[in-house]
Design a protein around this motif. Structure first.
Motif, PDB file in Angstrom:
ATOM      1  N   SER A   1      16.741  36.292  58.520  1.00 41.39           N
ATOM      2  CA  SER A   1      17.261  37.032  57.377  1.00 41.39           C
ATOM      3  C   SER A   1      18.713  37.452  57.568  1.00 41.39           C
ATOM      4  CB  SER A   1      16.411  38.276  57.117  1.00 41.39           C
ATOM      5  OG  SER A   1      16.960  39.042  56.071  1.00 41.39           O
ATOM      6  N   ALA A   2      19.503  37.270  56.504  1.00 43.57           N
ATOM      7  CA  ALA A   2      20.894  37.739  56.494  1.00 43.57           C
ATOM      8  C   ALA A   2      21.043  39.036  55.710  1.00 43.57           C
ATOM      9  CB  ALA A   2      21.805  36.669  55.890  1.00 43.57           C
ATOM     10  N   TYR A   3      19.933  39.572  55.187  1.00 47.29           N
ATOM     11  CA  TYR A   3      20.005  40.773  54.366  1.00 47.29           C
ATOM     12  C   TYR A   3      20.485  41.990  55.148  1.00 47.29           C
ATOM     13  CZ  TYR A   3      17.414  38.365  50.629  1.00 47.29           C
ATOM     14  OH  TYR A   3      17.028  37.508  49.635  1.00 47.29           O
ATOM     15  N   ASP A   4      20.180  42.036  56.442  1.00 43.93           N
ATOM     16  CA  ASP A   4      20.557  43.203  57.231  1.00 43.93           C
ATOM     17  C   ASP A   4      21.930  43.053  57.888  1.00 43.93           C
ATOM     18  OD1 ASP A   4      18.203  44.623  56.693  1.00 43.93           O
ATOM     19  OD2 ASP A   4      17.123  43.534  58.271  1.00 43.93           O
ATOM     20  N   LEU A   5      22.566  41.912  57.694  1.00 44.71           N
ATOM     21  CA  LEU A   5      23.905  41.717  58.243  1.00 44.71           C
ATOM     22  C   LEU A   5      24.926  42.439  57.377  1.00 44.71           C
ATOM     23  CD1 LEU A   5      23.691  37.926  59.204  1.00 44.71           C
ATOM     24  CD2 LEU A   5      23.254  39.934  60.634  1.00 44.71           C
ATOM     25  N   GLU A   6      26.126  42.537  57.867  1.00 48.41           N
ATOM     26  CA  GLU A   6      27.171  43.301  57.190  1.00 48.41           C
ATOM     27  C   GLU A   6      27.452  42.751  55.794  1.00 48.41           C
ATOM     28  OE1 GLU A   6      31.803  44.734  58.014  1.00 48.41           O
ATOM     29  OE2 GLU A   6      30.716  43.476  59.457  1.00 48.41           O
ATOM     30  N   PHE A   7      27.736  43.652  54.864  1.00 46.30           N
ATOM     31  CA  PHE A   7      28.148  43.239  53.528  1.00 46.30           C
ATOM     32  C   PHE A   7      29.435  42.416  53.633  1.00 46.30           C
ATOM     33  CE2 PHE A   7      26.341  44.487  49.477  1.00 46.30           C
ATOM     34  CZ  PHE A   7      25.246  45.254  49.851  1.00 46.30           C
ATOM     35  N   GLY A   8      29.448  41.276  52.970  1.00 48.08           N
ATOM     36  CA  GLY A   8      30.648  40.454  52.976  1.00 48.08           C
ATOM     37  C   GLY A   8      31.197  40.212  51.593  1.00 48.08           C
ATOM     38  N   LEU A   9      30.669  40.941  50.604  1.00 47.57           N
ATOM     39  CA  LEU A   9      31.095  40.790  49.217  1.00 47.57           C
ATOM     40  C   LEU A   9      31.582  42.136  48.703  1.00 47.57           C
ATOM     41  CD1 LEU A   9      28.060  38.668  47.944  1.00 47.57           C
ATOM     42  CD2 LEU A   9      30.373  37.832  48.405  1.00 47.57           C
ATOM     43  N   PRO A  10      32.502  42.139  47.734  1.00 44.35           N
ATOM     44  CA  PRO A  10      32.934  43.420  47.160  1.00 44.35           C
ATOM     45  C   PRO A  10      31.770  44.141  46.501  1.00 44.35           C
ATOM     46  CG  PRO A  10      33.773  41.549  45.883  1.00 44.35           C
ATOM     47  CD  PRO A  10      33.203  40.989  47.138  1.00 44.35           C
ATOM     48  N   ARG A  11      31.803  45.468  46.523  1.00 44.19           N
ATOM     49  CA  ARG A  11      30.704  46.285  46.002  1.00 44.19           C
ATOM     50  C   ARG A  11      30.902  46.694  44.544  1.00 44.19           C
ATOM     51  NH1 ARG A  11      27.223  48.389  49.581  1.00 44.19           N
ATOM     52  NH2 ARG A  11      25.927  48.336  47.699  1.00 44.19           N
ATOM     53  N   GLY A  12      32.064  46.400  43.972  1.00 43.28           N
ATOM     54  CA  GLY A  12      32.312  46.793  42.592  1.00 43.28           C
ATOM     55  C   GLY A  12      33.398  45.950  41.957  1.00 43.28           C
ATOM     56  N   LEU A  13      33.536  46.070  40.640  1.00 44.40           N
ATOM     57  CA  LEU A  13      34.452  45.224  39.887  1.00 44.40           C
ATOM     58  C   LEU A  13      35.909  45.461  40.263  1.00 44.40           C
ATOM     59  CD1 LEU A  13      34.847  43.122  37.653  1.00 44.40           C
ATOM     60  CD2 LEU A  13      34.828  44.991  35.979  1.00 44.40           C
ATOM     61  N   LEU A  14      36.320  46.717  40.434  1.00 42.56           N
ATOM     62  CA  LEU A  14      37.727  46.982  40.757  1.00 42.56           C
ATOM     63  C   LEU A  14      38.094  46.408  42.119  1.00 42.56           C
ATOM     64  CD1 LEU A  14      38.342  50.622  39.452  1.00 42.56           C
ATOM     65  CD2 LEU A  14      38.753  48.435  38.309  1.00 42.56           C
ATOM     66  N   GLU A  15      37.196  46.533  43.091  1.00 38.69           N
ATOM     67  CA  GLU A  15      37.449  45.942  44.412  1.00 38.69           C
ATOM     68  C   GLU A  15      37.560  44.422  44.298  1.00 38.69           C
ATOM     69  OE1 GLU A  15      35.219  45.460  48.749  1.00 38.69           O
ATOM     70  OE2 GLU A  15      34.447  46.899  47.294  1.00 38.69           O
ATOM     71  N   ALA A  16      36.708  43.818  43.481  1.00 38.39           N
ATOM     72  CA  ALA A  16      36.751  42.359  43.294  1.00 38.39           C
ATOM     73  C   ALA A  16      38.054  41.933  42.635  1.00 38.39           C
ATOM     74  CB  ALA A  16      35.558  41.916  42.458  1.00 38.39           C
ATOM     75  N   LEU A  17      38.511  42.675  41.644  1.00 38.31           N
ATOM     76  CA  LEU A  17      39.774  42.344  40.982  1.00 38.31           C
ATOM     77  C   LEU A  17      40.949  42.450  41.941  1.00 38.31           C
ATOM     78  CD1 LEU A  17      39.202  44.138  37.564  1.00 38.31           C
ATOM     79  CD2 LEU A  17      39.425  41.667  37.913  1.00 38.31           C
ATOM     80  N   ALA A  18      40.931  43.452  42.812  1.00 37.64           N
ATOM     81  CA  ALA A  18      42.012  43.606  43.788  1.00 37.64           C
ATOM     82  C   ALA A  18      42.040  42.423  44.749  1.00 37.64           C
ATOM     83  CB  ALA A  18      41.836  44.920  44.553  1.00 37.64           C
ATOM     84  N   LEU A  19      40.862  41.956  45.174  1.00 35.16           N
ATOM     85  CA  LEU A  19      40.812  40.794  46.066  1.00 35.16           C
ATOM     86  C   LEU A  19      41.338  39.546  45.366  1.00 35.16           C
ATOM     87  CD1 LEU A  19      37.321  41.309  47.764  1.00 35.16           C
ATOM     88  CD2 LEU A  19      39.558  41.434  48.872  1.00 35.16           C
TER      89      LEU A  19
END
Length: 465
Positions: A401-419
């Motif tokens: 399982s990779a569910y318990d590994l570190e988050f590698g995706l933005p958690r919200g829309l503003l963070e995603a837009l900044a990336l």
């Protein structure tokens, strides 16, 4: 006595044509009276005009305000800023029909056709912020390298009771048994059979439009379904997803329910995804460049994965385009939280399905079903392309399982837009005009969301703070 014409088969009825002359014959042969001239906007909503067939035949190219590509999902328009400037004159652009998409509208009350259009400026230049043109641009990058990308989308959606008040939570609809589902029914044939009449209409409507369904299954959520499409050309498959969404919604309304492609429509149920299977062929040989002649994985295969790992977080604003989209990306909720990869591993963002060498492919499990299919496919393919041209190597595959590994995706829309804004490597594939326009639209949508007070706030803050 005149000889009766042989009735056209459903496939013949639905087939697109090559040019305007063939379209005239096609429309006349079927006795169609009206035609919907449509173009997908930035949200994947069908915009355009409806007109009598006779008028369309005389003038198939039409004008429409260019602002349709700057409209938000709420129907508003973003404000000017340093990079994004609204055309104060709201000048026209030209919509040119793609006759290969000509099809009937099987649910229309009058004999009606539909055709998807491409957007051009009046001087003949493509409108580079139009989602369909953006996907053409990304496909062109592959073609320049002698490559042909192939995709196969999978769409998840929920069936829900009609809901006229947005303040009330959604409920599963009543099936033929007279009862709503009360538990998870993953892969249940009986649960699918509850809505046989609806799915009969979906299949009939799809056949009439030339849309090819590969499989239909019941997904994990209550009254959550998944339809898989056959693999093929990215633009053709994006068109199919665009039309399928409309088809499924229309069929559901006929049966007194809604079909929703919201990423997370029901709080305690899994979200809905649009998984994208991707491979790349050599235009010279037609062979899958992800496999050697002996059947081993190639450098291009691993570089494609590496590119997806490096750049998918930077295009998340197109794969998860709304505030609601990020509610789906939670641990152990059947959605990935990172861009790790693995062989036949459904807990990672990038799954490598079991296959023959000729069918070796990468399944991107990150996009949500609310994504505009043109933008999601373009963004995903752009990441793989950059990985191959830059020679990006992936990390090691994940087992378990990779569910318990570190988050590698933005958690919200503003963070995603900044990336998205901060990634220089994406400037060439997407262009300045698209990036600034898309950012402005999403910021405007976020501001309208912030005006809404949620039940959570009333529940926990009203009397406690």
């Amino acid at each position: 006595m005149a000889k009766k014409k042989k009735p056209l088969s459903p496939t013949e009825q639905s087939r697109g044509v090559a040019d305007a002359a063939a379209a005239i014959d096609w429309l006349a042969e079927r006795g169609l009276e009206d035609i919907e001239c449509i173009v997908p906007d930035m949200s994947g909503v069908a915009r355009g005009k409806m007109m009598p067939v006779a008028k369309f035949v005389d003038a198939p190219t039409m004008s429409i305000p260019g602002s349709i590509f700057t409209q938000t999902i709420t129907g508003d328009y973003p404000d000017d800023d340093d990079d994004f400037v609204i055309d104060s004159a709201d000048s026209d652009i030209q919509l040119v029909p793609d006759y290969s998409t000509l099809a009937v509208v099987p649910w229309a009350s009058d004999p009606t056709a539909q055709v998807i259009h491409d957007a051009y400026h009046t001087d003949g230049r493509p409108v580079d912020i139009a989602p369909r043109q953006l996907l053409r641009r990304i496909i062109g990058l592959y073609e320049h390298k002698g490559w042909k990308p192939i995709v196969a989308p999978e769409m998840e959606f929920y069936l829900v009771e009609r809901n006229q008040d947005p303040d009330y939570p959604l409920k599963p609809p009543i099936g033929r048994s007279g009862r709503a589902e009360s538990g998870r029914q993953s892969y249940s044939i009986a649960a699918v059979n509850e809505f046989d009449d609806l799915f009969d209409d979906i299949y009939d409507f799809s056949e009439a439009q030339g849309l090819e369904i590969d499989t239909l299954i019941h997904e994990e959520g209550v009254a959550q379904m998944e339809i898989n499409l056959r693999h093929g050309d990215p633009l053709a498959l994006a068109d199919q997803v665009f039309l399928f969404k409309r088809t499924i919604r229309e069929a559901a309304v006929r049966h007194n329910m809604y079909a929703t492609f919201m990423a997370k429509p029901i709080a305690n149920e899994p979200g809905s995804a649009m998984h994208i299977h991707q491979s790349v062929l050599s235009t010279e040989t037609g062979a899958n460049i992800f496999s050697t002649p002996e059947g081993a994985p190639t450098r291009e295969f691993f570089n494609f994965i590496g590119g997806q790992q490096r750049y998918l977080p930077h295009v998340m604003c197109m794969l998860a385009p709304y505030v609601n989209s990020y509610r789906r990306l939670m641990r152990k909720s059947a959605a990935p939280v990172n861009v790790h990869w693995g062989y036949d591993n459904r807990t990672v963002g990038l799954r490598i399905p079991n296959s023959t060498p000729a069918a070796r492919r990468v399944e991107n499990r990150v996009p949500s079903s609310d994504a505009n299919p043109y933008l999601a496919i373009a963004a995903s393919l752009a990441c793989g392309y950059l990985g191959m041209v830059e020679g990006v190597n992936p990390n090691d595959p994940v087992e378990g399982s990779a569910y318990d590994l570190e988050f590698g995706l933005p958690r919200g829309l503003l963070e995603a837009l900044a990336l998205f804004e901060d990634c220089d490597e994406l400037a060439e594939p997407f262009g300045k005009a698209f990036r600034s326009t898309y950012r402005a639209i999403k910021h405007a949508e976020f501001e309208t969301f912030m005006r809404v007070i949620s039940p959570w706030e009333r529940e926990y803050l009203l009397l406690n703070v």
